[in-house]
Design a protein around this motif. Sequence first.
Motif, short mmCIF file in Angstrom:
data_model
loop_
_atom_site.label_atom_id
_atom_site.label_comp_id
_atom_site.label_asym_id
_atom_site.label_seq_id
_atom_site.Cartn_x
_atom_site.Cartn_y
_atom_site.Cartn_z
N LEU A 1 -15.84 -16.42 -26.88
CA LEU A 1 -14.58 -16.57 -26.13
C LEU A 1 -14.46 -15.51 -25.05
O LEU A 1 -14.14 -15.79 -23.90
CB LEU A 1 -13.46 -16.36 -27.15
CG LEU A 1 -12.18 -17.11 -27.03
CD1 LEU A 1 -12.45 -18.60 -27.15
CD2 LEU A 1 -11.23 -16.69 -28.17
N LEU B 1 -14.52 -15.80 -20.87
CA LEU B 1 -13.46 -15.33 -19.96
C LEU B 1 -13.98 -14.31 -18.95
O LEU B 1 -13.61 -14.31 -17.79
CB LEU B 1 -12.33 -14.69 -20.78
CG LEU B 1 -11.45 -15.68 -21.52
CD1 LEU B 1 -10.50 -14.95 -22.45
CD2 LEU B 1 -10.65 -16.53 -20.54
N ARG B 2 -14.87 -13.43 -19.43
CA ARG B 2 -15.43 -12.43 -18.54
C ARG B 2 -16.27 -13.09 -17.44
O ARG B 2 -16.24 -12.66 -16.29
CB ARG B 2 -16.33 -11.46 -19.32
CG ARG B 2 -15.57 -10.43 -20.08
CD ARG B 2 -14.81 -9.51 -19.18
NE ARG B 2 -15.62 -8.40 -18.70
CZ ARG B 2 -15.49 -7.86 -17.51
NH1 ARG B 2 -14.64 -8.37 -16.65
NH2 ARG B 2 -16.22 -6.83 -17.16
N ASP C 1 -7.85 -16.12 -10.44
CA ASP C 1 -6.66 -15.99 -11.26
C ASP C 1 -6.20 -17.37 -11.78
O ASP C 1 -5.82 -17.50 -12.95
CB ASP C 1 -5.54 -15.33 -10.44
CG ASP C 1 -4.56 -14.61 -11.34
OD1 ASP C 1 -5.02 -13.78 -12.15
OD2 ASP C 1 -3.35 -14.89 -11.24
N GLU D 1 -6.87 -19.90 -20.11
CA GLU D 1 -5.94 -19.41 -21.12
C GLU D 1 -5.04 -20.54 -21.62
O GLU D 1 -4.85 -20.72 -22.83
CB GLU D 1 -5.11 -18.25 -20.56
CG GLU D 1 -4.28 -17.58 -21.65
CD GLU D 1 -3.51 -16.36 -21.13
OE1 GLU D 1 -3.54 -16.08 -19.93
OE2 GLU D 1 -2.86 -15.70 -21.97
N LEU E 1 -6.92 -22.77 -23.88
CA LEU E 1 -7.09 -22.19 -25.21
C LEU E 1 -5.86 -22.34 -26.07
O LEU E 1 -5.95 -22.63 -27.27
CB LEU E 1 -7.38 -20.70 -25.05
CG LEU E 1 -8.84 -20.35 -25.17
CD1 LEU E 1 -9.12 -19.06 -24.47
CD2 LEU E 1 -9.18 -20.25 -26.65
N VAL F 1 -7.19 -13.28 -26.23
CA VAL F 1 -7.19 -13.75 -24.85
C VAL F 1 -6.00 -13.16 -24.10
O VAL F 1 -6.12 -12.74 -22.94
CB VAL F 1 -7.16 -15.29 -24.83
CG1 VAL F 1 -6.99 -15.80 -23.41
CG2 VAL F 1 -8.44 -15.83 -25.45
N ALA F 2 -4.84 -13.11 -24.74
CA ALA F 2 -3.66 -12.53 -24.09
C ALA F 2 -3.92 -11.06 -23.74
O ALA F 2 -3.52 -10.59 -22.67
CB ALA F 2 -2.44 -12.66 -25.01
N LEU G 1 -6.86 -9.61 -23.09
CA LEU G 1 -7.78 -9.52 -21.95
C LEU G 1 -7.10 -9.88 -20.64
O LEU G 1 -7.33 -9.26 -19.60
CB LEU G 1 -8.98 -10.44 -22.18
CG LEU G 1 -9.97 -9.94 -23.21
CD1 LEU G 1 -10.99 -11.02 -23.50
CD2 LEU G 1 -10.68 -8.69 -22.70
N ARG G 2 -6.24 -10.92 -20.69
CA ARG G 2 -5.54 -11.34 -19.48
C ARG G 2 -4.61 -10.23 -19.00
O ARG G 2 -4.49 -10.01 -17.79
CB ARG G 2 -4.72 -12.61 -19.77
CG ARG G 2 -5.52 -13.85 -19.80
CD ARG G 2 -6.14 -14.14 -18.45
NE ARG G 2 -5.25 -14.89 -17.60
CZ ARG G 2 -5.19 -14.74 -16.28
NH1 ARG G 2 -5.95 -13.85 -15.70
NH2 ARG G 2 -4.38 -15.47 -15.57
N ARG H 1 -4.80 -8.30 -15.38
CA ARG H 1 -3.69 -8.38 -14.43
C ARG H 1 -3.03 -7.03 -14.16
O ARG H 1 -2.05 -6.97 -13.42
CB ARG H 1 -2.62 -9.32 -14.99
CG ARG H 1 -2.92 -10.78 -14.81
CD ARG H 1 -1.61 -11.56 -14.81
NE ARG H 1 -1.86 -12.98 -14.64
CZ ARG H 1 -1.78 -13.87 -15.62
NH1 ARG H 1 -1.48 -13.48 -16.84
NH2 ARG H 1 -1.99 -15.15 -15.36
N ASP I 1 -12.18 -3.75 -13.57
CA ASP I 1 -13.48 -4.24 -14.04
C ASP I 1 -14.04 -3.32 -15.14
O ASP I 1 -14.58 -3.78 -16.14
CB ASP I 1 -14.45 -4.34 -12.86
CG ASP I 1 -15.50 -5.39 -13.13
OD1 ASP I 1 -15.13 -6.53 -13.47
OD2 ASP I 1 -16.70 -5.07 -13.03
N LEU J 1 -12.11 -3.94 -18.29
CA LEU J 1 -12.51 -5.19 -18.96
C LEU J 1 -13.86 -5.00 -19.66
O LEU J 1 -14.06 -5.48 -20.78
CB LEU J 1 -12.59 -6.33 -17.94
CG LEU J 1 -11.24 -6.87 -17.48
CD1 LEU J 1 -11.41 -7.85 -16.33
CD2 LEU J 1 -10.50 -7.55 -18.63
#
Lengths: 368, 368
Positions: free
Chosen positions: A136, A140-141, A154, A161, A164, B137-138, B140-141, B145, B154, B157
């Motif tokens: 996962l 995303l990366r 974005d 997202e 998912l 996922v939330a 990472l997002r 952001r 970067d 991440l």
Amino acid sequence: MSTAHHHAVEEEIQRLLALGSSRPGPLPVQDHGELWGALSSAVQGGKRFRPALLVSTHEALGGRRDAAAVQVGAALELLHTAFVVQDDVIDGDLVRRGMPSLPGSVAAAARDRGADPRGAQRIGQAAGILAGDLGLVAALRAVARCEAPAPVVDRLLDLFESTLHGSAAGELADVRLQLGRADSPTVLREALAVAELKTALYSFQLPLRAGALLADASPEVLEVLDEIGGLLGIGFQLFDDLLGMFGDEQRTGKSALGDLREGKRTALIAHAATTSAWDELAGLLGDAELGEAEALRARALLTDCGSRTWVEDLARWHVARAAEVAARSRLPAAMVASLDLATAEILRAADLTLPRPTALPASEGLPA
Amino acid sequence: MSTAHHHAVEEEIQRLLALGSSRPGPLPVQDHGELWGALSSAVQGGKRFRPALLVSTHEALGGRRDAAAVQVGAALELLHTAFVVQDDVIDGDLVRRGMPSLPGSVAAAARDRGADPRGAQRIGQAAGILAGDLGLVAALRAVARCEAPAPVVDRLLDLFESTLHGSAAGELADVRLQLGRADSPTVLREALAVAELKTALYSFQLPLRAGALLADASPEVLEVLDEIGGLLGIGFQLFDDLLGMFGDEQRTGKSALGDLREGKRTALIAHAATTSAWDELAGLLGDAELGEAEALRARALLTDCGSRTWVEDLARWHVARAAEVAARSRLPAAMVASLDLATAEILRAADLTLPRPTALPASEGLPA
């Protein structure tokens, strides 16, 4: 998708997997190696249907970001693998398409090293959850790093997202559906909702929309592709349900006993529960020891009572409706042609079912 | 972390949770609501130790990206919750710190709606896996952001991704360790490696490094913080092991029977296995029905044989070594002070253990 694109996607997938191997740096790596190795094996050998749909869509809509399309396509394949692997944990499946699933193969390796069956199963499940997490995150990366302007990236991340969230909801709804009564009046509606959330969303709507976003498509194009993706996804899932019951194991590589033994609540079963065949069928479904003779009987009942034809019609209706929407839209001809190819792929599944054992009863017709 | 920062982190966490509620758009939302609601509940009520460490580090190193530090701190809390929830699935834990775990509460709700125990457990496990995915996922997002220049984002991440790889490997190593022999000669080494991968990496090294990256710290500062984070994390885990065996339940809110009943392979047990107390201890460990009287006996044995003191010494050695490294480094005084606060927090755990039931045997000394 052209052969060149297919190669590019495959290379990108392998590049992302190679990248992951070197992740944890100087820390002890045995367990990481096993996790990532298992994930890498699970990624191998697919038809890359989802990346193909994404890359073709991007191309058909006149997109010029080939490298990004390939990268996001590869990411989608990793996401797909992560879903599959965690789905196998949730369903307790040790086999997938005739091969050991990721939890199954890690559990088998643990048994070989002397773990007891319960312990081996626990390691297999832990590995499935954790390898899924890594897949996962890698997906995303890869999206975050694709070569497209920041606002496009974005929107792609938003799309991944949202997808998912919807797929997770669909997966939970599916578990709930499987545990409820097969003859509840809401099963058909719920099975279709699960097909949309669990299949259409990430296998059709995500590749279509991602390809379109990378091609800077208009909001109107995105909207019509969403509608088409939903219809194709549900059609695909319905054909898959038919394969799970009537599939020719020689050609699908997938047991056509699993769904019966599990008593899976599909649209097929939801329909059968409304027919006179149900009393006898209900006794066969969900029997973990069910043999080939009982399976033949169940298949004959499902055919005789009209459920097989009804679901085939329902599947074809969704696929035909998608083609209709495409034809009536202002999509470029290349895009319509690309959708036709995806549709042909879906319809090929229909040819993998066994011949009907008995004369066909009349169809109960298409849904209103 | 100042009160203002604490409020800011809390607000950011709630903002991210509110964002997630609206994710899946117009699709059927019952299951998504349950998933995200369960994740949101699991996020509530923590001490926010990790965001505090991140924000304080950023501030102490003269960083000026307060908003980004708060946002990445909130992301870290979501990541922590995702780990906790999936850890509960992997360990089959229905209770966490005296409250139902996420899998436990979803399973209980399913039972209330009429599911049988096995089905309810399956729904709880599925919800834990899926809610963990969404939290991941939330997180990472939120990092992607945050308001920092693209190269910094970067690197953040990359850091989150590397950490995830290491933590996943640590989690798998832990499952493997728990299933092996408690008296294997490698248990101590493996328990320390698991503590580093499973705890130090994301609870200490990640917040320290993320705060430092946001403050544009030099490679030397990053390196020394990594070293300190590793030591503090192992120390923290060793104290946590002690709490799991000798914790005052009234004050920790956590049962001090769980680790015994599970027969958890901790550094404490690894040491005890090398003493004459082992023959009797081995018979008590891993008994799922173990009562308070046997627990008292086990604790007395672990104390008498010197293992309790040995692990306390080992924990204090790691924490003291971290302070030494900090003092010898060229870290700014504010950073050293911030580390002192984190250290005090870790040492507070030592005060939550029960008084020793017997006179202390001599310590076997510090590790070489």
